[in-house]
Every structure is written in structure tokens, then in C-alpha cells.
Design a protein around this motif. Structure first.
Motif, PDB file in Angstrom:
ATOM      1  N   ARG A 154       0.843  -1.201   0.000  1.00 58.46           N
ATOM      2  CA  ARG A 154       0.000   0.000   0.000  1.00 58.46           C
ATOM      3  C   ARG A 154       0.877   1.249   0.000  1.00 58.46           C
ATOM      4  O   ARG A 154       0.628   2.207  -0.732  1.00 58.46           O
ATOM      5  CB  ARG A 154      -0.935  -0.013   1.212  1.00 58.46           C
ATOM      6  CG  ARG A 154      -1.890   1.169   1.256  1.00 58.46           C
ATOM      7  CD  ARG A 154      -2.796   1.067   2.479  1.00 58.46           C
ATOM      8  NE  ARG A 154      -3.629  -0.120   2.393  1.00 58.46           N
ATOM      9  CZ  ARG A 154      -4.778  -0.177   1.751  1.00 58.46           C
ATOM     10  NH1 ARG A 154      -5.237   0.889   1.123  1.00 58.46           N
ATOM     11  NH2 ARG A 154      -5.477  -1.290   1.729  1.00 58.46           N
ATOM     12  N   SER A 182      -6.666   7.998  -4.157  1.00 56.19           N
ATOM     13  CA  SER A 182      -7.883   8.318  -3.409  1.00 56.19           C
ATOM     14  C   SER A 182      -7.596   8.330  -1.916  1.00 56.19           C
ATOM     15  O   SER A 182      -6.659   7.682  -1.428  1.00 56.19           O
ATOM     16  CB  SER A 182      -8.986   7.300  -3.723  1.00 56.19           C
ATOM     17  OG  SER A 182      -8.616   6.016  -3.274  1.00 56.19           O
ATOM     18  N   GLY A 196      -9.385   6.988   0.368  1.00 57.72           N
ATOM     19  CA  GLY A 196      -9.644   5.678   0.966  1.00 57.72           C
ATOM     20  C   GLY A 196      -8.418   4.780   0.942  1.00 57.72           C
ATOM     21  O   GLY A 196      -8.134   4.059   1.896  1.00 57.72           O
ATOM     22  N   ILE A 197      -7.654   4.820  -0.161  1.00 60.69           N
ATOM     23  CA  ILE A 197      -6.434   4.007  -0.239  1.00 60.69           C
ATOM     24  C   ILE A 197      -5.398   4.532   0.744  1.00 60.69           C
ATOM     25  O   ILE A 197      -4.698   3.764   1.419  1.00 60.69           O
ATOM     26  CB  ILE A 197      -5.897   4.009  -1.684  1.00 60.69           C
ATOM     27  CG1 ILE A 197      -6.849   3.217  -2.582  1.00 60.69           C
ATOM     28  CG2 ILE A 197      -4.501   3.423  -1.746  1.00 60.69           C
ATOM     29  CD1 ILE A 197      -6.406   3.146  -4.029  1.00 60.69           C
ATOM     30  N   THR A 229      -8.875   2.314   4.092  1.00 59.64           N
ATOM     31  CA  THR A 229     -10.257   1.819   4.078  1.00 59.64           C
ATOM     32  C   THR A 229     -10.678   1.281   2.720  1.00 59.64           C
ATOM     33  O   THR A 229     -11.726   0.658   2.613  1.00 59.64           O
ATOM     34  CB  THR A 229     -11.212   2.947   4.496  1.00 59.64           C
ATOM     35  OG1 THR A 229     -11.056   4.060   3.591  1.00 59.64           O
ATOM     36  CG2 THR A 229     -10.901   3.429   5.916  1.00 59.64           C
ATOM     37  N   GLU A 230      -9.894   1.537   1.684  1.00 64.67           N
ATOM     38  CA  GLU A 230     -10.211   1.073   0.340  1.00 64.67           C
ATOM     39  C   GLU A 230      -9.138   0.103  -0.132  1.00 64.67           C
ATOM     40  O   GLU A 230      -7.940   0.322   0.101  1.00 64.67           O
ATOM     41  CB  GLU A 230     -10.306   2.269  -0.609  1.00 64.67           C
ATOM     42  CG  GLU A 230     -10.670   1.916  -2.035  1.00 64.67           C
ATOM     43  CD  GLU A 230     -10.732   3.142  -2.922  1.00 64.67           C
ATOM     44  OE1 GLU A 230     -10.665   2.992  -4.160  1.00 64.67           O
ATOM     45  OE2 GLU A 230     -10.832   4.264  -2.371  1.00 64.67           O
TER      46      GLU A 230
END
Length: 422
Positions: A198, A209, A211-212, A216-217
């Protein structure tokens, strides 16, 4: 202008004085503006006369100062990310050192070189080209410094997010218990690999984004699978083990077993209402679920209304709530246990007289011929309202129903749910 009864013109003078004052103010303001414009034009002409003389370098200094002050004044309208130092100081210092000084010196050299051109128009054109290139170079340098500061801030933000993820993984490794099963060890190892990937994805890609970045994504599975293959891992994202989830709570709940039924249907034979019958219906319910539940209270009643409108439904529900509140005080309900699959029924009756404040004992209404005629001709509607409160796995739950009977009210009847209290 003379007013009637004012031969000396006193009132006329009082009226004209403000008008004269306003006219004088306008004339003075026009002259002041004209003077300012003429002075500005003269200064501008003198500035350009100086600009195309040999002292152009000194004349350009006020120009750059004015531009710098204008940008500094409107700096609040230009978005600059917050950093540890003042980003505007870095932008201006970089622009001065990398653009203004070298470009001004280069333009001044071209200006001196153009003095040797004998033709005045061509000499002026060459000077304008040199100094125009200087101004454009300074503007481009300012934009470059601005973009560099923004990109540096974005890189620092990504680096901070990755550092936070790595420190979080290290902290979790430090806090985890010493005894782990092989499955837990493998799951933690794969989670750590995904956390590192990640961070790598955030650093290598733009416009990631939120979220990444926050975790959370999920990352794109194709990219992750390629990186896992590069790391010689024998698993993919779809095969990654998840943490063992807690078993879902098994709920048991009471539900209604069909629509209300006519009282005579329990006895067999003709189920139609007869004159003199109690005005009531039966309500069936059942415990669905693997566990037993405890019924703490239940309340049911029939109401007769002249229509089936939303206002009638509101009146019925309000009267039912008042009835139940009074009924619990008069006749408290002890707890009763319903085992899984147990089906029961209860009778709901209409009171002889409807009242916002019910009294007990509560006489039950009996069917009359007038009721039968009105139920068939849609001049009277029967509403059945019921409520059951019960406990399942230590949690209080509630079952409610509000239904009305469609004319002509023949058994088994066509029942409709109310818009509320269901």
C-alpha cells in the motif's frame, strides 16, 4: 422658485442651497479625477521615456517591485500547502535568485547591445523583445517555484502516510501476543506485506484516493497480484486469509402468522359475522428462530372508523397507545416463554365506546345489523391493532401491526396494512 406666502424667497433659498452644494461637489470630484488621470499619464510617459533610455535597468526596478507587492497582497487567494516554513518566502526567494537577477542582467545586456542599432524603430523593437522575454521568464519561474512547492508538500504528505502505516505495523507486531497459531502467523505476514505494498502504491501513483491512503479502500487487485508474483509469493489477493470473524448472533423473533381472522373461523362452520356476535378478530403469531423468547407484554384492540384515511389511521394508533398504557397499569402482564416454533393466537375486541382516556372494565361492542350494513357498503371500517413486547438474547424487541378490513368484509377478508405502526 417662489412659494405662495413667501414673497422674500426664504424657503426657495433653503431648498436651493443643498442642490448647489451637491453640484459643487460633483464639479470638484470631476476636476480631481481629471487631474489624477493627467498626472498618471504624465508619470507613465516619463517612465517609458526613462525605460528606453540607457537607465532602463533602474526604471525596471519599480515595475518588478509593483508586481511583487501585488502578488504578495493577493497571496491569500492562491492556494499554497502548509509546510514547516513559510512557503511564500521560499517561492519569492527562488524567483528572485533564479529568475529576476539573471533575466534582468541578460535583458540589460541586450538593451545595451541594441544601442548600436542606428534605426530608432528597430532599436526600440529589439529592446522590447529583450525586456518582454525577461518578464515572461520571471513569470514562468514563479509558476515553476509554485508547482515545486506544491509537489514537495504532496510528496511529504505521502511519505508521512507511508511512515504512519509502517509504524502502525511495527506497533501491532510489538503488541501482539507471543503465542500464535501457524494460521495466525501466516495471516499477519500477509497483512504486513499488503501494508508495505500500500505504501509503495501511494508513492508510485498520483491522484491516489483518500480511501487508499487511509487504508479503508482496497488496492487494485491486478496490481497487487503482479507485485506478489514479483516477490515470489504463492498467493493472490483473493486467497489472502481474513481475520476470523465473530459468529453472527442468532436471533429469534416473533412474527404474525397471516392476517387477522374472523372469530367464528376458529370454531368452524359459517365464519360470517352474526348479529349479537362480539365485534372482534383473532391475531395469530409464532416464534421463528432457534431460541426461546420471553413475552413481557402484549396488547390488542379493534377500532371502528368511518373511513380508511391517513387521519383515521393516526386516530386509531393514538387511541391504541392510550389504551395499552392504561391496560398495563390495570392488568400487568407477567413474563411468558415462547419456545421455538410455538404458534399462539389472541383475540382483539372493539370497545363499546371509543375514548381518548379508556376506563376499565371495558365493555365489548357487539355486532348490530347497522354494523353489517355499513361494513358491506364502506361506511364503516374495522381496524385491528396489536403489539407484542418480548426479550431475545437479553435484548428488548417489539412486534407491531395495524391492519384494516376492506369492504364488503366477507371472511376471510381482504386486509391492508396501515401506513404507520407496522
Amino acid at each position: 422658485m417662489l412659494y405662495e406666502g413667501d414673497p422674500l424667497g426664504y424657503r426657495s433659498t433653503i431648498t436651493l442651497i443643498p442642490q448647489l452644494e451637491n453640484r459643487m461637489r460633483r464639479l470638484i470630484w470631476i476636476r480631481v479625477r481629471r487631474r489624477v488621470v493627467i498626472t498618471a499619464l504624465r508619470w507613465w510617459r516619463a517612465y517609458f521615456a526613462l525605460a528606453f533610455a540607457r537607465r532602463f535597468a533602474f526604471a525596471s526596478i519599480p515595475f518588478f517591485i509593483i508586481i511583487t507587492l501585488a502578488i504578495w497582497h493577493f497571496r491569500g487567494a492562491i492556494h499554497v500547502p502548509k509546510t514547516g516554513t513559510d512557503a511564500w518566502i521560499d517561492i519569492f526567494l527562488g524567483t528572485v535568485l533564479l529568475a529576476i537577477v539573471p533575466f534582468a542582467m541578460a535583458a540589460y545586456g541586450g538593451h545595451i547591445a541594441a544601442e548600436s542599432i542606428p534605426e530608432p524603430k528597430r532599436r526600440r523593437k529589439v529592446k522590447l523583445m529583450f525586456w518582454g522575454a525577461c518578464v515572461l521568464g520571471v513569470l514562468f519561474a514563479f509558476v515553476q517555484q509554485y508547482r515545486a512547492v506544491n509537489q514537495d508538500a504532496e510528496t511529504k504528505s505521502k511519505t508521512g502516510q507511508v511512515e504512519g502505516a509502517i509504524l502502525g505495523q511495527l506497533q501491532s507486531l510489538h503488541e501482539q501476543g507471543p503465542i500464535l497459531t501457524p494460521e495466525q502467523v501466516e495471516a499477519n505476514r500477509r497483512e504486513n506485506i499488503l501494508a508495505m505494498l500500500r505504501g509503495e502504491y501511494i508513492l508510485q501513483h498520483d491522484n491516489v484516493s483518500a480511501g487508499i491512503i487511509e487504508g479503508t479502500e482496497a488496492l487494485p487487485s491486478d496490481w497487487v497480484d503482479v507485485r506478489l508474483k514479483d516477490l515470489r509469493e504463492q498467493w493472490t489477493v483473493a486467497e489472502s486469509p481474513r481475520k476470523a470473524s465473530q459468529p453472527a448472533e442468532q436471533k429469534s423473533y416473533i412474527s404474525w402468522s397471516g392476517a387477522p381472522s374472523f372469530g367464528r373461523m376458529k370454531l368452524g362452520g359459517d365464519a360470517h359475522f352474526q348479529v349479537g356476535d362480539l365485534f372482534g378478530f383473532n391475531v395469530d403469531y409464532i416464534n421463528k428462530g432457534p431460541n426461546a423468547v420471553e413475552v413481557t407484554s402484549q396488547c390488542q384492540s379493534v377500532f371502528v372508523e368511518p373511513d380508511d384515511s391517513a387521519e383515521a389511521e393516526k386516530r386509531v394508533v393514538t387511541e391504541f397507545k392510550n389504551f395499552c398504557a392504561a391496560w398495563v397499569k390495570v392488568q400487568p402482564h407477567g413474563k411468558s416463554t415462547m419456545t421455538p416454533g410455538l404458534a399462539l393466537w389472541v383475540s382483539a375486541f372493539a370497545p363499546e365506546q371509543s375514548s381518548a382516556e379508556p376506563t376499565f372494565p371495558r365493555p365489548i361492542r357487539r355486532i348490530t345489523q347497522d354494523d353489517l350494513d355499513k361494513l358491506k357498503s364502506a361506511r364503516e371500517f374495522a381496524f385491528v391493532v396489536a403489539e407484542i413486547n418480548y426479550i431475545d438474547n437479553g435484548k428488548n424487541r417489539q412486534l407491531r401491526m395495524c391492519s384494516w378490513l376492506q369492504p364488503p368484509a366477507d371472511p376471510p377478508g381482504i386486509w391492508h396494512y396501515c401506513g404507520i405502526f407496522n
